[in-house]
Design a protein around this motif. Structure first.
Motif, short mmCIF file in Angstrom:
data_model
loop_
_atom_site.label_atom_id
_atom_site.label_comp_id
_atom_site.label_asym_id
_atom_site.label_seq_id
_atom_site.Cartn_x
_atom_site.Cartn_y
_atom_site.Cartn_z
N GLN A 71 18.41 -27.83 24.51
CA GLN A 71 17.42 -28.79 24.75
C GLN A 71 18.36 -30.08 25.21
O GLN A 71 19.54 -30.63 24.46
N ILE A 72 18.04 -31.03 26.35
CA ILE A 72 19.05 -31.89 26.38
C ILE A 72 18.29 -32.80 26.59
O ILE A 72 17.31 -33.71 28.19
N GLY A 73 18.81 -33.98 25.42
CA GLY A 73 17.87 -35.47 25.62
C GLY A 73 16.54 -34.75 25.29
O GLY A 73 16.29 -34.05 24.17
N LYS A 74 15.48 -35.33 26.09
CA LYS A 74 13.74 -34.90 25.17
C LYS A 74 13.43 -33.67 26.26
O LYS A 74 12.63 -33.37 26.80
N LEU A 75 14.36 -33.23 27.18
CA LEU A 75 14.10 -32.03 28.32
C LEU A 75 14.41 -30.65 28.14
O LEU A 75 15.99 -30.43 27.37
N PRO A 76 13.26 -29.81 27.50
CA PRO A 76 14.05 -29.14 26.85
C PRO A 76 13.94 -27.70 28.37
O PRO A 76 13.68 -28.15 29.08
N LEU A 77 14.85 -27.02 28.37
CA LEU A 77 15.41 -25.85 28.96
C LEU A 77 14.46 -24.94 29.33
O LEU A 77 15.32 -24.02 27.70
N PRO A 78 14.22 -23.85 29.64
CA PRO A 78 13.92 -22.34 29.29
C PRO A 78 14.83 -21.33 29.39
O PRO A 78 16.30 -21.68 29.95
N ASP A 79 14.86 -20.37 28.97
CA ASP A 79 16.12 -19.35 28.14
C ASP A 79 16.52 -18.57 29.54
O ASP A 79 17.21 -18.71 29.79
N MET A 80 15.37 -18.60 30.57
CA MET A 80 15.92 -18.18 32.43
C MET A 80 16.83 -19.06 32.35
O MET A 80 17.70 -18.38 32.86
N LEU A 81 16.71 -20.36 32.51
CA LEU A 81 17.99 -21.52 32.94
C LEU A 81 18.71 -21.56 32.53
O LEU A 81 19.94 -21.36 33.41
N THR A 82 18.24 -21.51 30.71
CA THR A 82 20.45 -21.62 30.10
C THR A 82 20.69 -20.22 30.59
O THR A 82 22.07 -20.36 30.53
N ASP A 83 20.07 -18.84 30.63
CA ASP A 83 21.43 -18.05 30.82
C ASP A 83 21.88 -18.32 32.40
O ASP A 83 22.96 -17.93 32.61
N ILE A 84 20.89 -18.58 33.49
CA ILE A 84 21.64 -18.96 35.04
C ILE A 84 22.23 -19.94 34.96
O ILE A 84 24.10 -19.92 35.19
N LEU A 85 22.51 -20.55 33.76
CA LEU A 85 23.39 -21.72 33.62
C LEU A 85 24.99 -21.06 32.86
O LEU A 85 25.85 -21.22 33.16
N VAL A 86 24.28 -20.65 32.03
CA VAL A 86 25.80 -19.73 31.28
C VAL A 86 26.53 -19.35 32.08
O VAL A 86 28.12 -19.25 31.80
N LEU A 87 25.79 -18.34 32.86
CA LEU A 87 26.95 -16.98 34.02
C LEU A 87 27.51 -17.76 34.88
O LEU A 87 28.27 -17.10 35.30
N GLN A 88 26.91 -19.33 35.42
CA GLN A 88 27.51 -20.27 36.30
C GLN A 88 28.59 -20.84 35.47
O GLN A 88 30.01 -20.65 36.10
N LEU A 89 28.56 -21.31 34.72
CA LEU A 89 29.83 -21.51 33.46
C LEU A 89 31.11 -20.19 33.50
O LEU A 89 32.26 -20.84 33.61
N VAL A 90 30.75 -19.50 32.73
CA VAL A 90 31.62 -18.28 32.81
C VAL A 90 32.46 -17.92 33.93
O VAL A 90 33.44 -17.21 34.27
N HIS A 91 31.99 -17.96 35.09
CA HIS A 91 32.02 -17.44 36.49
C HIS A 91 33.53 -18.27 36.92
O HIS A 91 34.16 -18.88 37.19
N TRP A 92 33.12 -19.99 36.49
CA TRP A 92 33.49 -21.01 36.58
C TRP A 92 35.23 -21.11 35.35
O TRP A 92 35.85 -21.23 36.08
N LEU A 93 34.75 -20.53 34.40
CA LEU A 93 35.55 -20.34 33.52
C LEU A 93 36.84 -19.21 33.81
O LEU A 93 38.15 -19.26 33.95
N ARG A 94 36.18 -18.52 34.47
CA ARG A 94 37.25 -17.05 35.31
C ARG A 94 38.07 -17.17 35.72
O ARG A 94 39.08 -16.47 35.85
#
Length: 430
Positions: free
Chosen positions: A136-159
């Protein structure tokens, strides 16, 4: 049909911006939900050193090992990183097989939205790396599916970065419990070399080589020399690279090169491939007021402050003195004075472009050790742990605080830390 498509297109033009504005309004808030200070103590530094030493001396390439960290230390580390990297605050609370992460980061002030990004998420243990859930970002909840996509993009950037890629490849599993965080990893043969080489970019390598070359040209075999004499020509060259150069980066490079020289170690430690061919200065004893230990304390603290921050530098310096009182030469307030002077020196070197240039200007007229190091001969030193506690009562006692106030006043009055009204100037090299 065309009219329907036109109406639909016009509707999208209004709906998409409205959705984005609504998301920003929900995500950004006026106040941080987490607001914590970072308090590093000598005990924290000691525990971190124990973990590093335990793995440095017996872990070999290819071994699968586990690093175990207490929840309190993990929480402190996360908060320290949030403060260090984002000027924010963080908190981690642990339970069996999951942890709750709370993070507050300041954002650029806007007239319509809040000034803080507050994030909360669950970190759930799996058979490999943990997964983020219920974000949850502030008062905005994020679906787990969207969270997974964001995490994958973050890992791709970190690598893309060798140091992060090496770390991600090494970590095999993270186990979470109420009493312990266990990080299971496999140490690769080229892991440390790849990480160390990636920390320093090409421009920084050029700066380090420049000052290493100058230092080698100025050094003389087996000659004791003052720290001010070593620093001055390098800082004058740093000033010569203005106004087009990066004053903060030039100062950092000078401090790192001189720190290596004072400690008698080679830059190959962080640049194992390239620095092997760099010119090497002749071995020298670098002193402050005739003492080599004060020069070491000064430069190590300056390097930590220039490349990390003041809180970390202070904690490491105090940890060293407490260890000396137990096992070494004893607790010395003059070493603490050198630590504090070095920390302030490193802090001023990188605080801002104005501060960095001012420090360079201070070296143009010539400096001596007394300009870098406060008066110290009347400060108690070589105290055992028992004597230190008898005379000063410990690091939280009034007598200790009074002594530290005296040291801070002397450090604050050092000429090298003062500001002048002289204009920016560049040095013409001979």
């Amino acid at each position: 049909m065309r009219k329907l498509l036109l109406v639909f297109s016009i509707g999208l033009l209004f709906i998409i911006p409205l959705a984005l504005i609504t998301a920003l309004a929900l995500a950004l808030e006026d106040h941080p939900r987490i607001d914590r200070q970072v308090i590093l103590t000598p005990e924290h530094i000691g525990r971190a050193k124990q973990i590093v030493d335990a793995h440095r001396y017996w872990v070999h390439p290819g071994m699968l090992v586990a690093a175990r960290v207490t929840p309190a230390d993990a929480d402190l580390a996360v908060n320290y990183l949030a403060r260090r990297l984002g000027k924010g605050s963080a908190q981690v609370t642990f339970a069996d097989r999951n942890a709750i992460i709370r993070l507050s980061l300041p954002t650029s002030a806007t007239p319509f939205f809040g000034r803080y990004l507050n994030l909360e998420a669950s970190l759930v243990e799996t058979d490999s790396l943990p997964q983020l859930r219920s974000m949850q970002i502030g008062k905005l909840p994020l679906p787990d599916m969207l969270t997974d996509i964001l995490v994958l993009q973050l890992v791709h950037w970190l690598r893309r970065s060798p140091e992060y890629r090496a770390g991600l490849d090494a970590v095999k599993r993270v186990k979470v419990s109420r009493n312990q965080l266990s990080i299971v990893y496999r140490w690769a043969d080229d892991f440390s070399h790849e990480m160390r080489a990636s920390i320093i970019d090409e421009r920084e390598r050029e700066r380090l080589l420049r000052y290493q070359t100058l230092l080698a040209a100025n050094s003389k075999q087996n000659k004791a020399v003052s720290l001010a004499e070593v620093l001055s020509p390098l800082m004058r060259v740093a000033a010569n690279h203005l106004p087009n150069g990066d004053a903060l980066a030039e100062n950092r490079a000078v401090i790192l090169v001189v720190t290596f020289h004072v400690l008698g170690v080679s830059p190959e430690g962080i640049l194992p491939a390239m620095a092997a061919t760099w010119p090497r200065p002749a071995p020298q004893e670098i002193t402050v007021d005739g003492r080599g230990d004060l020069a070491k304390h000064f430069m190590v603290s300056a390097a930590i402050a220039a490349y990390a921050d003041t809180a970390l530098s202070d904690a490491i310096g105090l940890y060293k003195e407490i260890e000396d009182s137990r096992h070494g030469s004893g607790f010395s307030f003059n070493d603490i004075a050198a630590d504090r002077a070095g920390t302030k020196f490193g802090e001023k070197a990188v605080a801002s472009s104005t501060s960095a240039r001012e420090l360079q200007r201070r070296f143009l007229s010539g400096l001596e050790d007394a300009d870098l190091m406060p008066a110290w001969s009347d400060l108690p030193e070589f105290m055992s742990e028992v004597e230190f506690k008898q005379r000063f009562g410990g690091i939280d006692a009034p007598a200790y605080r009074r002594m530290m106030e005296k040291i801070e006043q002397r450090v604050a009055a050092l000429p090298v830390l003062q500001y002048s009204n002289s204009p920016d100037v560049a040095v013409q090299l001979e």
